[in-house]
Design a protein around this motif. Sequence first.
Motif, PDB file in Angstrom:
ATOM      1  N   GLU A  77       0.846  -1.212   0.000  1.00 18.05           N
ATOM      2  CA  GLU A  77       0.000   0.000   0.000  1.00 18.05           C
ATOM      3  C   GLU A  77       0.869   1.246   0.000  1.00 18.05           C
TER       4      GLU A  77
ATOM      5  N   GLY B  68      -9.313  -7.739   1.354  1.00 16.23           N
ATOM      6  CA  GLY B  68      -9.246  -7.258  -0.024  1.00 16.23           C
ATOM      7  C   GLY B  68      -8.405  -6.001  -0.189  1.00 16.23           C
TER       8      GLY B  68
ATOM      9  N   TRP C   1     -11.754  -4.408   8.031  1.00 16.46           N
ATOM     10  CA  TRP C   1     -11.333  -3.009   7.970  1.00 16.46           C
ATOM     11  C   TRP C   1     -11.785  -2.318   6.676  1.00 16.46           C
ATOM     12  N   ALA C   2     -12.876  -2.836   6.130  1.00 16.38           N
ATOM     13  CA  ALA C   2     -13.387  -2.246   4.895  1.00 16.38           C
ATOM     14  C   ALA C   2     -14.508  -1.246   5.172  1.00 16.38           C
TER      15      ALA C   2
END
Length: 458
Positions: free
Chosen positions: A206, A251, A314-315
Amino acid sequence: MDTAERQARSQDAKKRLEALEAAGVVAVAATFVDNSGITRVKSVPLARLPHLAAWGVGISTSFDRFRFDDWIAGDGAGVEPVGDLRIIPDVRRVVPLAAQPGWAWAPADRYQQSGEPHDQCSRLLLTRLVDELARQGFTAQTTFEVEWVVSAGDGDDFVPGVTGPGYSMTRLINRSDYCRDVLNALRDERVTVEQFHPEYAAGQLELSVAPEDPVSAADTSVLVRSTIRAVGVAHGLRTSYSPKVAVPGVGNGGHVHLSLWRDSNNLFAGGDGKFGLTETADSFSAGVLARLPALLAIGAPSPVSYLRLLPSHWAGVYACWGLENREAAMRMVTGSAGSESQAANMEVKCFDLLANPYLVLSGLVAAGLAGLGEGARLPEPVDVDPAALGEEALERRGITRLPTTLREALDAFRADSALTSAFGADLVAALVAVRESELELFDGASDDDLAAATRWAH
Ligand code: GLU
Ligand code: MG
């Protein structure tokens, strides 16, 4: 676009030729993002840039109806093969592509042959909405976080291209050269990377970049994603931004940060409201929060998006907000003590990177403006994982799960007059046609098939 503007654009492009040539550029790629989130491109040899900047290059009107797999979701009237638009790059943003030697890139707007703006161009839509914000006395600062996975080899199966625990130094060491080359390329492209890390899921990395005005932030997001992909190619790695590359596990998100400013004051800090919010930031945020179910049709645009949207990932799948709450769809960020006036912002976590970034920011600005117009107010913030509250407390507090299917989100979008009127009837019709077509394509597909079919498209 009148003759004077075309001349000015051509002159501006001419002035940049020498530097581009010195940087080894031989061709320029002009891109736009379609409604399914695919970045489409036309390119010209460098010498043609001044002409391109003034007159653009032709592109079929049918791209408004392109699905991610290049199927055209026409409406049966047979108009798709007829008509042409012009892709006109914004040469102020032209930049040599560090990971594609010989190439430069510029984001483009789409105009009609008459010189009028194309009413379905997402970049021009965002420009109009940012102008509307400015008319009301505000600017916005925004950025997209980019999560991606790398896969080793050319096959269609996902083979994590970086190994080691999430967030671990092992993972960084494992692909040290690749990670350095990503950072080097972005630096050379004048992108300000704020941080880079190995993420949680298999093969996942990320990075986040500095906030900018919304159009620039969407442009940067396109550039960052293309650059990461190109660096991967040079290292024999395949890149996926899909929200669900492999069904088990976490994801790839495409979280968006947004702050609202008046003059040089961040309205997310220094106010009398919760966590320092001003009344304006509260209303703007409330307009967004209330519309998240509808906004998912833009920000989580594919059936595969809903494989990611699970609690405990954590979406942010609950329609609520909270300070630094990673399970709330809207995470309020104040920054460390002393940095609030610069750092405070809202993070919308439920979106992913299959979304067209221009449409995502258009949706957020339109929803925020609607909230301002309504004088909307945020509900009470949530300071625990909403899933831990239990059904009864969730119901009592009016906290719901966001849509769990694209169908549900699309119905909410269609019913939201603030969003549909901001987007305009033609764009809404095209968006709905593309989404419906994707729903039909994947009707009855297993989760594994859905993930496999979308893994390498974006
Ligand atoms: N990968 C998570 C997502 O799908 C986000 C993890 C994080 O909060 O950075 O959104
Ligand atoms: Mg992350």
